[in-house]
Design a protein around this motif. Sequence first.
Motif, PDB file in Angstrom:
ATOM      1  N   UNK A 139       0.831  -1.217   0.000  1.00 31.10           N
ATOM      2  CA  UNK A 139       0.000   0.000   0.000  1.00 31.10           C
ATOM      3  C   UNK A 139       0.860   1.259   0.000  1.00 31.10           C
ATOM      4  N   UNK A 245      -4.613 -14.777  -6.878  1.00 34.52           N
ATOM      5  CA  UNK A 245      -5.700 -13.916  -6.416  1.00 34.52           C
ATOM      6  C   UNK A 245      -5.815 -12.677  -7.309  1.00 34.52           C
ATOM      7  N   UNK A 248      -7.427 -13.640 -10.419  1.00 38.88           N
ATOM      8  CA  UNK A 248      -8.863 -13.893 -10.226  1.00 38.88           C
ATOM      9  C   UNK A 248      -9.634 -12.582 -10.120  1.00 38.88           C
ATOM     10  N   UNK A 249      -9.080 -11.634  -9.394  1.00 39.91           N
ATOM     11  CA  UNK A 249      -9.757 -10.342  -9.260  1.00 39.91           C
ATOM     12  C   UNK A 249      -9.860  -9.666 -10.632  1.00 39.91           C
ATOM     13  N   UNK A 252     -12.568 -11.336 -12.588  1.00 37.75           N
ATOM     14  CA  UNK A 252     -13.913 -10.979 -12.100  1.00 37.75           C
ATOM     15  C   UNK A 252     -14.288  -9.576 -12.514  1.00 37.75           C
ATOM     16  N   UNK A 256     -17.337  -8.441 -14.714  1.00 35.04           N
ATOM     17  CA  UNK A 256     -18.240  -7.427 -14.166  1.00 35.04           C
ATOM     18  C   UNK A 256     -18.468  -6.329 -15.190  1.00 35.04           C
TER      19      UNK A 256
ATOM     20  N   UNK B 137     -12.998 -18.042  -1.962  1.00 38.24           N
ATOM     21  CA  UNK B 137     -13.534 -17.931  -3.323  1.00 38.24           C
ATOM     22  C   UNK B 137     -12.464 -18.268  -4.364  1.00 38.24           C
ATOM     23  N   UNK B 138     -12.871 -18.899  -5.456  1.00 36.24           N
ATOM     24  CA  UNK B 138     -11.941 -19.217  -6.538  1.00 36.24           C
ATOM     25  C   UNK B 138     -12.561 -18.775  -7.864  1.00 36.24           C
ATOM     26  N   UNK B 139     -11.799 -18.925  -8.942  1.00 34.70           N
ATOM     27  CA  UNK B 139     -12.304 -18.526 -10.265  1.00 34.70           C
ATOM     28  C   UNK B 139     -13.546 -19.324 -10.650  1.00 34.70           C
ATOM     29  N   UNK B 141     -15.642 -21.006  -8.241  1.00 31.51           N
ATOM     30  CA  UNK B 141     -16.598 -21.194  -7.150  1.00 31.51           C
ATOM     31  C   UNK B 141     -15.932 -20.949  -5.818  1.00 31.51           C
ATOM     32  N   UNK B 242      -3.885 -12.826   1.546  1.00 28.81           N
ATOM     33  CA  UNK B 242      -4.943 -12.622   0.548  1.00 28.81           C
ATOM     34  C   UNK B 242      -5.875 -11.486   0.971  1.00 28.81           C
ATOM     35  N   UNK B 246      -6.256  -8.133  -1.225  1.00 29.63           N
ATOM     36  CA  UNK B 246      -7.572  -7.692  -1.704  1.00 29.63           C
ATOM     37  C   UNK B 246      -7.851  -6.264  -1.228  1.00 29.63           C
ATOM     38  N   UNK B 247      -7.482  -5.978   0.011  1.00 28.58           N
ATOM     39  CA  UNK B 247      -7.683  -4.618   0.547  1.00 28.58           C
ATOM     40  C   UNK B 247      -6.818  -3.622  -0.220  1.00 28.58           C
ATOM     41  N   UNK B 273     -19.684  -2.374  -7.196  1.00 26.43           N
ATOM     42  CA  UNK B 273     -19.290  -3.701  -7.657  1.00 26.43           C
ATOM     43  C   UNK B 273     -17.986  -4.125  -6.978  1.00 26.43           C
ATOM     44  N   UNK B 274     -17.068  -3.182  -6.885  1.00 27.11           N
ATOM     45  CA  UNK B 274     -15.776  -3.504  -6.283  1.00 27.11           C
ATOM     46  C   UNK B 274     -15.914  -3.824  -4.803  1.00 27.11           C
ATOM     47  N   UNK B 277     -17.071  -7.313  -4.384  1.00 26.84           N
ATOM     48  CA  UNK B 277     -15.949  -8.210  -4.638  1.00 26.84           C
ATOM     49  C   UNK B 277     -15.036  -8.288  -3.416  1.00 26.84           C
ATOM     50  N   UNK B 280     -16.406 -10.466  -0.758  1.00 21.87           N
ATOM     51  CA  UNK B 280     -16.227 -11.873  -1.104  1.00 21.87           C
ATOM     52  C   UNK B 280     -14.796 -12.328  -0.858  1.00 21.87           C
ATOM     53  N   UNK B 281     -13.868 -11.399  -1.033  1.00 22.18           N
ATOM     54  CA  UNK B 281     -12.456 -11.761  -0.989  1.00 22.18           C
ATOM     55  C   UNK B 281     -11.857 -11.720   0.412  1.00 22.18           C
TER      56      UNK B 281
END
Lengths: 337, 337
Positions: A139, A245, A248-249, A252, A256, B137-139, B141, B242, B246-247, B273-274, B277, B280-281
């Motif tokens: 970050x 990851x 994958x993001x 997605x 989207x 979560x995966x690509x 499922x 992860x 994601x953050x 939308x983000x 996501x 989920x992540x």
Amino acid sequence: MSAPIIAIDAMGGDYGPHCIVPACISFLAEHPSLQLVLVGQAPLLEDLIARSSIPALDRQRLHIHHASEVVAMDDRPSQALRGKPDSSMRIALELVRDGKAQACVSAGNTGALMALSRYLLKTLPGIDRPAMVTAVPTQTGSCHLLDLGANVDCSAEHLYQFAIMGAVAAEALGKVRPRVALLNVGTEDIKGNQQVKLAANLLQAASGVNFIGYIEGDGLYRGLADVVVCDGFVGNILLKSSEGLAAMISARLEALFASSLPARAVGLVAMPLLRRLRTELTPAQHNGASFLGLQGIVVKSHGSAGEEGFRSALRRAMIEVRENLPQRLHGRLEHLL
Amino acid sequence: MSAPIIAIDAMGGDYGPHCIVPACISFLAEHPSLQLVLVGQAPLLEDLIARSSIPALDRQRLHIHHASEVVAMDDRPSQALRGKPDSSMRIALELVRDGKAQACVSAGNTGALMALSRYLLKTLPGIDRPAMVTAVPTQTGSCHLLDLGANVDCSAEHLYQFAIMGAVAAEALGKVRPRVALLNVGTEDIKGNQQVKLAANLLQAASGVNFIGYIEGDGLYRGLADVVVCDGFVGNILLKSSEGLAAMISARLEALFASSLPARAVGLVAMPLLRRLRTELTPAQHNGASFLGLQGIVVKSHGSAGEEGFRSALRRAMIEVRENLPQRLHGRLEHLL
């Protein structure tokens, strides 16, 4: 210092010389005093160069050194070590060993490159095992993560040596008094396995290392440390799962942005930004990883790296040559170990 | 089967009863036959309920069980075990042990919850140590990842037991013939540390487990397996890094979308939308993790989970009650171990 010479294993990686030769040619154009030695099958390399539009002056700085064999991506380290005495990887490393080049860059088989590097270049005094390090985006900038898979089982002493080497490398790459942390499952003293706890004790007692304690997986990406140390099993899983990851993001987000007409309009603007982010987020692929602790400079470009990725690995090798990283490491280790 | 009863450690987590009580009230409204027992400081819990708008009929299904003590987030497991005999966490687990509830849900101190669970509920025959599992979560499922930090040092036998437990849990949650993989630094036979290689041998020999071999960090997110097994050190680092990544991606995207006027317009559409996501992540935060291998059902909600996260943990507990997961595990283990 005279003009640096970098030896290139021109046959390694998923795309081999078809990617590496153009990457080297454009890199030479950017660095007017650099010399590169392409090691590999001379006729093929000659042909690729002949078909390029390399300027005549640059061509004089691009040398070819023939090697008849190639280490395959699935060769065992022992095969590369004992079965292929004339591989491009080995010959490139021998050029470094013999002082004919100051660094070696390869996109080939990681295990083989590590085994050959250790065998041909030897480790620095006080270092049991070399480690693999790369810069991971955070970050607030980036952090140096090591080990990335060279050593799946590590003692506390190994982790301690990695921490020292990571700190010196981070300094050489411009960080002032880099914050060094051990990756752990919690930040309290009682957390972690035996190796990590003992390594923390060793680092607390070491002078000249800015050891800030434990860091968790999320702390790494929050930018809480400049050097993050773990064993190669954990580092490899962390790096590859992060790549997965990020991919994958990206996938997605693309889905989207393709899901409706207004979203598609958004996607047109957003996708280039997202692609740039994804590139940044596959650090090993993008930046190359360097082997620390050897008596010589070896940079591993990602097997699936494209031209830009390979150029990043060349750039890293150049910086390490300029900073004389093995010598700096040696000096610091004499002090500390 | 009679209406299920779930015991709630109402005092745990970063937000405590102020988050947990409303989460429970709304969850009751969705599940008309469920009964919940809030364990904690009765006056506080009474007050929070009184200030809510819970319907009278639902109120009859929401019970309060007083407990005078609270396990702090930084208590050592030994403190929780020996120093706080009347903690809300312990009493909630005792309700499960004594058959007065079919499951316990807590957002409290993970180490303390694991220690108390093992002490009070005991492990299933053949299981040395319980493991913590969550759905990532995966690509394609999701996949069940275990262990997530309960066991930082694991033998091959432990990994083997985790694999069996993960497979049974995945089946109970709806996966047919779940693909079970061991997390490793490569997919070739020679890769990995000793424990992982030995665990692979054990799993290859086990009948009734769909063992597909090794998986790397990126393979997990590509959806190549339904159950991914590793030691708790690696699992914890993978999960938290992860979350951190994601953050970081969310933060970068927000910054990206705030950087110019056209980008801001894009951001207005893209941000919701983000955010979805991102939710989920952060699977542990979102889904809760369950303890497998105990003679009873224990679900850990993330310490920083909000109401929605706590409801997810309640949902998971309900499914495990419905599927009678410990009994299923027991049956399968008798066969296999």
